[in-house]
Design a protein around this motif. Structure first.
Motif, PDB file in Angstrom:
ATOM      1  N   UNK A   1       0.818  -1.213   0.000  1.00 51.74           N
ATOM      2  CA  UNK A   1       0.000   0.000   0.000  1.00 51.74           C
ATOM      3  C   UNK A   1       0.855   1.267   0.000  1.00 51.74           C
ATOM      4  N   UNK A   2       2.068   1.198   0.533  1.00 55.93           N
ATOM      5  CA  UNK A   2       2.972   2.371   0.593  1.00 55.93           C
ATOM      6  C   UNK A   2       4.347   1.948   0.080  1.00 55.93           C
ATOM      7  N   UNK A   3       4.476   1.676  -1.217  1.00 53.35           N
ATOM      8  CA  UNK A   3       5.685   1.041  -1.755  1.00 53.35           C
ATOM      9  C   UNK A   3       6.946   1.897  -1.713  1.00 53.35           C
ATOM     10  N   UNK A   4       6.817   3.206  -1.482  1.00 55.06           N
ATOM     11  CA  UNK A   4       7.992   4.072  -1.423  1.00 55.06           C
ATOM     12  C   UNK A   4       8.454   4.367   0.001  1.00 55.06           C
ATOM     13  N   UNK A   5       7.717   3.886   0.988  1.00 56.52           N
ATOM     14  CA  UNK A   5       7.976   4.308   2.366  1.00 56.52           C
ATOM     15  C   UNK A   5       9.087   3.523   3.051  1.00 56.52           C
ATOM     16  N   UNK A   6       9.187   2.210   2.757  1.00 53.19           N
ATOM     17  CA  UNK A   6      10.090   1.350   3.508  1.00 53.19           C
ATOM     18  C   UNK A   6      11.268   0.890   2.662  1.00 53.19           C
ATOM     19  N   UNK A   7      12.437   0.790   3.302  1.00 59.04           N
ATOM     20  CA  UNK A   7      13.641   0.301   2.641  1.00 59.04           C
ATOM     21  C   UNK A   7      13.770  -1.222   2.740  1.00 59.04           C
ATOM     22  N   UNK A   8      13.125  -1.820   3.726  1.00 56.21           N
ATOM     23  CA  UNK A   8      13.121  -3.273   3.869  1.00 56.21           C
ATOM     24  C   UNK A   8      11.933  -3.666   4.735  1.00 56.21           C
ATOM     25  N   UNK A   9      11.546  -4.936   4.635  1.00 56.63           N
ATOM     26  CA  UNK A   9      10.400  -5.455   5.388  1.00 56.63           C
ATOM     27  C   UNK A   9      10.728  -6.855   5.873  1.00 56.63           C
ATOM     28  N   UNK A  10      10.326  -7.177   7.100  1.00 56.12           N
ATOM     29  CA  UNK A  10      10.519  -8.517   7.645  1.00 56.12           C
ATOM     30  C   UNK A  10       9.206  -9.028   8.224  1.00 56.12           C
ATOM     31  N   UNK A  11       8.824 -10.239   7.837  1.00 54.71           N
ATOM     32  CA  UNK A  11       7.578 -10.863   8.276  1.00 54.71           C
ATOM     33  C   UNK A  11       7.903 -12.161   8.987  1.00 54.71           C
ATOM     34  N   UNK A  12       7.474 -12.257  10.246  1.00 55.85           N
ATOM     35  CA  UNK A  12       7.765 -13.441  11.051  1.00 55.85           C
ATOM     36  C   UNK A  12       6.460 -14.187  11.363  1.00 55.85           C
ATOM     37  N   UNK A  13       6.337 -15.400  10.873  1.00 60.95           N
ATOM     38  CA  UNK A  13       5.191 -16.274  11.176  1.00 60.95           C
ATOM     39  C   UNK A  13       3.857 -15.643  10.828  1.00 60.95           C
ATOM     40  N   UNK A  14       3.790 -14.966   9.699  1.00 60.41           N
ATOM     41  CA  UNK A  14       2.527 -14.438   9.210  1.00 60.41           C
ATOM     42  C   UNK A  14       1.973 -15.332   8.125  1.00 60.41           C
ATOM     43  N   UNK A  15       0.723 -15.118   7.782  1.00 64.47           N
ATOM     44  CA  UNK A  15       0.113 -15.842   6.666  1.00 64.47           C
ATOM     45  C   UNK A  15      -0.161 -14.835   5.559  1.00 64.47           C
ATOM     46  N   UNK A  16       0.558 -14.970   4.445  1.00 65.35           N
ATOM     47  CA  UNK A  16       0.441 -14.011   3.342  1.00 65.35           C
ATOM     48  C   UNK A  16      -0.798 -14.240   2.493  1.00 65.35           C
ATOM     49  N   UNK A  17      -1.522 -15.319   2.736  1.00 65.12           N
ATOM     50  CA  UNK A  17      -2.725 -15.635   1.960  1.00 65.12           C
ATOM     51  C   UNK A  17      -3.941 -15.304   2.810  1.00 65.12           C
ATOM     52  N   UNK A  18      -4.613 -14.208   2.500  1.00 67.00           N
ATOM     53  CA  UNK A  18      -5.720 -13.773   3.355  1.00 67.00           C
ATOM     54  C   UNK A  18      -7.085 -13.846   2.680  1.00 67.00           C
TER      55      UNK A  18
END
Length: 345
Positions: free
Chosen positions: A183-200
């Protein structure tokens, strides 16, 4: 995996587990909505407790900020999100990990919202009376707006940051951080997801999301509408994987089988007044079931992003590990070098 037995296991697992003046570098900045401002600020040592007024939610949000030792030199910012409890209970980064000690010698501001329970840190379509009652707020949830538009400029101004940001989150927020990056593709330099479910938006993922929201007393229809509404797919990182920004991304999950933190030696199972063996059993059985589900989502996401030719994503799919804090602390440590490089450290 989309079977009645799997959905029943997932439901039981979820219910049991969750019961328990800035200097600008070259990073893009969000533009604050009119009226977003710092309401209060206090600090003990390197930890600041602040509150920020959100115009979109028309309420004040509590946050905790871990400050670098050197506050005279601008530092970048890591936004670190809690899970389903939103930091409003004891299951949060501050209470369950060594985050404060880990970041004490690192030149970064770590911003942890201490609200947002059961919200998926997204913009809801309607206010929710159930969440309002149980969380004692007005039931308005506009977390994407708050986190990506209102909050960053306030943090930058209050703490003199470099304007460079990264984002990480666990469990519920492990899904949210991927959506926020889309949703905000210019805001973050990196992203980390721990134990999430990407299929919602598929039946299993939708049931997972619905269960989490119901645990807070909310109605998921107030979030993304009815099951077939477009918003479910709009906020599904698996469906929208082609929209993920081309930045370093770390995605981790365990198999659900017992691992190094699933023993009585784990200090987190020793809670005053409770039986450590019972806590450990719950962690292995319930936490194992939930983590197995997140591994399924993560494996599907890995296949999807490989098909898209994405080379910017590091997957850490462990042979063991349950849905519990020891592994998330390990993930934070393991993903930090990637995030530190992206932040310019």
């Amino acid at each position: 995996m989309n079977t009645p037995a799997f959905r029943t296991l997932l439901a039981a697992a979820c219910v049991a587990a969750l019961a328990t003046a800035p200097v600008l570098a070259d990073g893009p900045r969000a533009t604050a909505a009119p009226g977003a401002h710092l309401v209060s600020r206090g600090q003990t040592g390197q930890t600041a407790e602040i509150s920020v007024y959100s115009p979109s939610m028309d309420r004040t949000i509590a946050l905790r900020v871990l400050r670098p030792a050197d506050t005279a030199t601008p530092a970048p910012t890591l936004y670190l999100l809690n899970g389903a409890g939103g930091g409003e209970d004891s299951a949060n980064w501050a209470g369950q990990t060594n985050a404060a000690e880990f970041f004490a010698g690192k030149h970064v501001n770590v911003v942890m919202p201490m609200e947002g329970a059961f919200s998926y840190y997204t913009d809801w379509q309607q206010p929710d009376p159930g969440l309002a009652k149980n969380l004692k707020n007005n039931g308005v949830n506009k977390w994407t707006t708050f986190l990506t538009q209102e909050l960053p400029p306030v943090i930058d101004a209050a703490f003199g940051t470099t304007g460079v940001n990264s984002l990480a989150g666990i469990s519920m927020a492990g899904s949210s951080v991927l959506d926020l990056a889309i949703q905000a593709p210019q805001l973050y330099r990196s992203v980390a997801s721990y134990s999430g479910c990407a299929m919602t938006s598929d039946p299993v993922g939708r049931e997972f999301v619905s269960l989490v929201v119901r645990l807070g007393g909310g109605k998921v229809e107030n979030m993304w509408g009815q099951a077939g509404d477009a918003a479910w797919r709009e906020h599904d990182p698996y469906v929208q994987a082609h929209r993920l920004p081309d930045i370093p991304i770390y995605i981790a999950a365990g198999s659900g089988l017992p691992g190094v933190h699933d023993t009585l030696a784990n200090p987190r199972v020793h809670v005053e007044g409770k039986n450590p063996a019972s806590i450990l059993q719950n962690q292995m059985l319930v936490g194992g079931g939930i983590e197995a589900a997140t591994m399924y989502c993560t494996a599907q996401m890995a296949q999807r992003t490989r098909e898209l030719g994405r080379t910017n994503i590091t997957y850490n799919m462990r042979a063991t590990g349950t849905h519990s804090w020891g592994y998330w602390e390990d993930d934070l440590h393991a993903s930090w070098p990637m995030m530190a490089t992206a932040l310019g450290l």
